[in-house]
Design a protein around this motif. Structure first.
Motif, mmCIF file in Angstrom:
data_model
loop_
_atom_site.group_PDB
_atom_site.id
_atom_site.type_symbol
_atom_site.label_atom_id
_atom_site.label_comp_id
_atom_site.label_asym_id
_atom_site.label_seq_id
_atom_site.Cartn_x
_atom_site.Cartn_y
_atom_site.Cartn_z
ATOM 1 N N ASP A 114 0.789 -1.266 -0.073
ATOM 2 C CA ASP A 114 0.076 -0.291 1.012
ATOM 3 C C ASP A 114 0.642 0.935 0.351
ATOM 4 O O ASP A 114 2.120 1.685 0.803
ATOM 5 N N ARG A 115 0.698 2.423 -0.553
ATOM 6 C CA ARG A 115 1.466 3.641 -1.152
ATOM 7 C C ARG A 115 1.567 4.339 0.557
ATOM 8 O O ARG A 115 2.536 4.800 0.838
ATOM 9 N N LEU A 116 1.183 4.158 0.998
ATOM 10 C CA LEU A 116 0.946 4.687 2.197
ATOM 11 C C LEU A 116 1.303 4.195 3.969
ATOM 12 O O LEU A 116 2.426 5.167 4.531
ATOM 13 N N GLU A 117 1.549 3.578 3.277
ATOM 14 C CA GLU A 117 2.639 2.241 4.114
ATOM 15 C C GLU A 117 3.965 2.288 3.903
ATOM 16 O O GLU A 117 4.919 2.942 4.806
ATOM 17 N N ARG A 118 4.138 2.752 2.630
ATOM 18 C CA ARG A 118 5.657 2.702 1.562
ATOM 19 C C ARG A 118 6.254 4.301 2.682
ATOM 20 O O ARG A 118 6.999 4.216 3.220
ATOM 21 N N GLU A 119 5.084 4.953 2.261
ATOM 22 C CA GLU A 119 5.019 6.345 2.490
ATOM 23 C C GLU A 119 5.783 6.756 3.770
ATOM 24 O O GLU A 119 6.200 7.441 4.836
ATOM 25 N N ARG A 120 4.807 5.978 5.112
ATOM 26 C CA ARG A 120 4.995 6.122 6.441
ATOM 27 C C ARG A 120 6.465 5.696 6.727
ATOM 28 O O ARG A 120 7.191 5.824 7.467
ATOM 29 N N LEU A 121 6.563 4.436 6.396
ATOM 30 C CA LEU A 121 7.799 3.702 6.477
ATOM 31 C C LEU A 121 9.620 4.731 5.849
ATOM 32 O O LEU A 121 9.984 4.908 6.666
ATOM 33 N N ARG A 122 8.840 6.113 5.098
ATOM 34 C CA ARG A 122 10.084 6.716 4.769
ATOM 35 C C ARG A 122 10.168 8.268 4.732
ATOM 36 O O ARG A 122 11.247 8.239 5.618
ATOM 37 N N LEU A 123 8.937 8.443 5.637
ATOM 38 C CA LEU A 123 9.105 9.221 6.737
ATOM 39 C C LEU A 123 8.892 8.525 8.061
ATOM 40 O O LEU A 123 10.299 9.516 8.479
ATOM 41 N N LEU A 124 9.055 7.866 8.427
ATOM 42 C CA LEU A 124 9.917 7.256 9.779
ATOM 43 C C LEU A 124 11.808 7.493 9.554
ATOM 44 O O LEU A 124 12.391 7.640 10.299
ATOM 45 N N ALA A 125 12.131 6.402 8.132
ATOM 46 C CA ALA A 125 13.815 6.502 7.730
ATOM 47 C C ALA A 125 14.014 7.945 7.925
ATOM 48 O O ALA A 125 15.416 8.540 8.201
ATOM 49 N N SER A 126 13.134 8.775 7.268
ATOM 50 C CA SER A 126 14.085 9.922 7.094
ATOM 51 C C SER A 126 14.029 10.963 8.187
ATOM 52 O O SER A 126 14.514 12.394 8.209
ATOM 53 N N THR A 127 13.124 10.937 9.836
ATOM 54 C CA THR A 127 13.360 11.341 11.062
ATOM 55 C C THR A 127 14.919 11.494 11.416
ATOM 56 O O THR A 127 15.352 12.415 11.561
ATOM 57 N N ARG A 128 15.789 10.134 10.634
ATOM 58 C CA ARG A 128 16.824 10.476 11.462
ATOM 59 C C ARG A 128 18.197 10.815 10.659
ATOM 60 O O ARG A 128 19.535 11.262 10.641
ATOM 61 N N GLY A 129 17.292 11.186 9.491
ATOM 62 C CA GLY A 129 18.624 11.983 7.721
ATOM 63 C C GLY A 129 19.133 13.264 8.847
ATOM 64 O O GLY A 129 20.569 13.459 8.323
ATOM 65 N N PRO A 130 19.052 14.075 8.880
ATOM 66 C CA PRO A 130 19.460 15.410 9.688
ATOM 67 C C PRO A 130 20.210 15.035 10.955
ATOM 68 O O PRO A 130 21.002 15.633 11.286
#
Length: 203
Positions: A114-130
């Motif tokens: 599901d697209r929303l599930e995939r985007e949720r995981l992407r957002l979770l990963a991106s929170t560590r980026g900075p």
């Protein structure tokens, strides 16, 4: 008393492309300069120990576990007690790494999520980026043989490498590519060393 956050260096890339060896080289150089360092790792093995699928069988649950456990490991490493504060945290598998493995598994199995599930995981990963002061991304060299003890699926390994660099490009994430060329690896080690040597230690 004031404290300076430790330098955080993350590495990501397909399996058996030199991630762990690269971080070990960086760790040895830092310790040689007397810099207290902590290194995280073995997320894939630990996921399997708690019964989660890995590699081609990655699911949303296993991906979320790897991302969140990796974040927790990095926080714990920075807070590790000792005679001196930890000045550098080396993360073996930065947060986007699990996402690349997951998306590669989706394509390998031809089982879109599901697209929303995939985007949720992407957002979770991106929170560590900075939090990463330096991100190193290894590049797959298919001409190099894989250790006989590893039974890797060549197509899946290629897909992980492709998604690794696609994710970094799409999100415009600053990083340094590290190939199998010794000069490329030496430049990565030198950049990490210079970054850590120029940052002031905690007071």
């Amino acid at each position: 008393m004031t404290t300076t956050p430790p330098v955080r260096i993350g590495v990501m890339g397909a399996h058996s492309t030199g991630k762990t060896v690269l971080l070990k080289r960086i760790e040895m150089e830092l310790r040689g300069h007397g810099i207290p360092v902590a290194r995280t790792g073995q997320l894939g093995k630990r996921a399997a120990l708690v019964g989660l699928p890995k590699m081609q069988q990655h699911t949303t649950a296993s991906t979320e576990w790897v991302i969140t456990q990796g974040i927790a490991d990095e926080i714990a490493a920075a807070a590790r007690p000792g005679p001196e504060p930890i000045r550098v945290v080396l993360a073996d598998r930065a947060s986007w790494d699990a996402l690349a493995y997951f998306q590669a598994a989706q394509e390998w199995r031809r089982s879109p999520v599901d697209r929303l599930e995939r985007e949720r995981l992407r957002l979770l990963a991106s929170t560590r980026g900075p939090k990463y002061d330096l991100l190193l991304a290894t590049v797959l060299d298919q001409s190099l043989p894989v250790e006989q003890t590893h039974d890797y699926d060549a197509r899946y390994r290629y897909l992980v490498d492709r998604y690794t660099h696609t994710l970094l490009a799409e999100d415009e994430i600053p990083h340094q590519r590290v190939t199998s060329d010794p000069d490329s690896q030496a430049r990565a080690v030198e950049r990490a060393l210079q970054l850590c040597l120029t940052k002031e230690p905690a007071l």
